[in-house]
Write a protein that holds these residues in place. Structure first.
Motif, PDB file in Angstrom:
ATOM      1  N   THR A  96       0.835  -1.188   0.000  1.00 54.01           N
ATOM      2  CA  THR A  96       0.000   0.000   0.000  1.00 54.01           C
ATOM      3  C   THR A  96       0.878   1.248   0.000  1.00 54.01           C
ATOM      4  OG1 THR A  96      -1.810   1.114   1.168  1.00 54.01           O
ATOM      5  CG2 THR A  96      -0.147   0.034   2.522  1.00 54.01           C
ATOM      6  N   SER A  97       0.258   2.389  -0.137  1.00 52.44           N
ATOM      7  CA  SER A  97       1.008   3.642  -0.103  1.00 52.44           C
ATOM      8  C   SER A  97       0.219   4.691   0.671  1.00 52.44           C
ATOM      9  CB  SER A  97       1.305   4.142  -1.525  1.00 52.44           C
ATOM     10  OG  SER A  97       0.107   4.427  -2.213  1.00 52.44           O
ATOM     11  N   ASP A 112      -1.727   8.129   1.577  1.00 54.78           N
ATOM     12  CA  ASP A 112      -2.664   9.019   0.878  1.00 54.78           C
ATOM     13  C   ASP A 112      -3.219   8.390  -0.394  1.00 54.78           C
ATOM     14  OD1 ASP A 112      -2.106  11.008   2.816  1.00 54.78           O
ATOM     15  OD2 ASP A 112      -0.334  11.636   1.685  1.00 54.78           O
ATOM     16  N   CYS A 113      -3.613   7.123  -0.283  1.00 54.13           N
ATOM     17  CA  CYS A 113      -4.145   6.389  -1.430  1.00 54.13           C
ATOM     18  C   CYS A 113      -5.513   5.829  -1.045  1.00 54.13           C
ATOM     19  CB  CYS A 113      -3.183   5.264  -1.823  1.00 54.13           C
ATOM     20  SG  CYS A 113      -3.853   4.083  -3.001  1.00 54.13           S
ATOM     21  N   ARG A 130      -7.709   4.164  -2.874  1.00 56.16           N
ATOM     22  CA  ARG A 130      -7.871   2.777  -3.344  1.00 56.16           C
ATOM     23  C   ARG A 130      -7.177   1.804  -2.400  1.00 56.16           C
ATOM     24  NH1 ARG A 130      -5.364   1.307  -7.577  1.00 56.16           N
ATOM     25  NH2 ARG A 130      -6.730  -0.461  -8.037  1.00 56.16           N
ATOM     26  N   CYS A 131      -6.036   2.224  -1.870  1.00 54.83           N
ATOM     27  CA  CYS A 131      -5.306   1.375  -0.923  1.00 54.83           C
ATOM     28  C   CYS A 131      -6.120   1.168   0.348  1.00 54.83           C
ATOM     29  CB  CYS A 131      -3.954   1.997  -0.582  1.00 54.83           C
ATOM     30  SG  CYS A 131      -2.853   2.193  -2.000  1.00 54.83           S
ATOM     31  N   LYS A 145       0.964  -0.127  -9.754  1.00 58.50           N
ATOM     32  CA  LYS A 145       1.208   0.583  -8.512  1.00 58.50           C
ATOM     33  C   LYS A 145       0.333  -0.006  -7.406  1.00 58.50           C
ATOM     34  CE  LYS A 145       2.533   4.956 -10.700  1.00 58.50           C
ATOM     35  NZ  LYS A 145       2.242   6.411 -10.803  1.00 58.50           N
TER      36      LYS A 145
END
Length: 296
Positions: free
Chosen positions: A44-45, A47-48, A50-51, A89
């Protein structure tokens, strides 16, 4: 009093269910992969959105994954390791079985993810060698072992390493329909690679009923491979599967492949032969002149 206890229990349960996944570093993840039988990792990342949505999906699965697989369920944030398992990503979900990664298709729902993982607790891709290829695939006879989709790879090929998790996913999706395998074109599968004129890595060949179809689509995603094996191969050129080569034929093919991969050797050889001929002719001409001068 009972109402208060009930409220606290409910709040505790909701808190546990909604808590984030345990976050680990890349170094910790590598250690988990090496030491634990089953590890489910969400890449994950920050400020995402979708994550975050994908993480909520995994949180709902966490208890089932722990109960059914005794798996570690963790996440890594902005990991440098993701490029080894996916070309996309974040988010990405990868299931490690004895260290072998299986990339989860992001379009799957919770039930499909759980089924995919529990039905593929062992690696799905079979490793072939020169000694086992024909016996297991029966490629030239088109006999009883079914269709085979084979990836020719090499250990020094970055794209090949990145294909492992996706190729395992292809094997999982084609399970019970197509045998999915891999073979090292430079070591244990070098003779087989020469037999099928495989020069590059990775290269993919689909074997069916004594025919072979080369995957030449410029897409290396899971669904494209699955689609090719199920139906699209019909649009590719069908080649007759060559019979296994004799040791002499294999040697000849080895030399041909070497010259194909290193054409400068052939050019150098031609130049060398040319220079040798020139020197030889010049030497003979010089001897004739010297002989003529002695007679005079």
């Amino acid at each position: 009093m009972l109402r208060l206890i009930f409220f606290l229990v409910v709040c505790t349960f909701v808190g546990v269910r909604s808590a984030n996944l345990e976050t680990v570093s890349d170094e910790d993840l590598i250690n988990l992969i090496k030491t634990e039988k089953y590890v489910v990792v969400l890449f994950t990342s920050r400020d995402c959105e979708r994550c975050n949505n994908f993480e909520n999906k995994v949180i709902l699965l966490r208890e089932d994954l722990v109960d059914s697989l005794s798996a570690w369920v963790v996440r890594v944030v902005d990991s440098q390791l993701l490029r080894l398992y996916s070309t996309d990503k974040e988010p990405a979900l990868v299931f490690f079985r004895h260290g072998i990664p299986l990339l989860c298709d992001g379009s799957l729902n919770e039930e499909e993810i759980l089924m995919m993982f529990t039905e593929n607790k062992e690696p799905t891709v079979k490793e072939l060698t020169d000694d086992t290829f024909e016996h297991l695939t029966q490629a030239s006879s088109g006999a009883t072992t079914g269709d085979w989709f084979v990836m020719f790879y090499s250990t020094d090929c970055v794209e090949c390493v990145r294909m492992i998790a996706r190729w395992e996913a292809v094997g999982a999706k084609l399970k019970q329909k197509v045998n999915v395998a891999s073979i090292n074109k430079y070591t244990t599968g070098a003779s087989t690679a020469r037999r099928f004129n495989v020069y590059e890595a990775p290269e993919f060949i689909f074997f069916r009923h004594g025919k072979m179809y080369r995957y030449q689509i410029p897409r290396y995603d899971i669904n494209a491979f699955v689609w090719f094996a199920k139906d699209w191969y019909k649009n590719a050129r069908a080649e007759t599967v060559p019979v296994p080569q004799s040791p002499f034929d294999d040697l000849v093919q080895m030399i041909a492949n070497f010259l194909h991969e290193k054409p400068w050797v052939l050019k150098l050889g031609s130049i060398t032969i040319g220079v040798f001929i020139i020197i030889s002719v010049a030497s003979r001409f010089r001897r004739k002149i010297q002989t003529s001068q002695k007679k005079d």
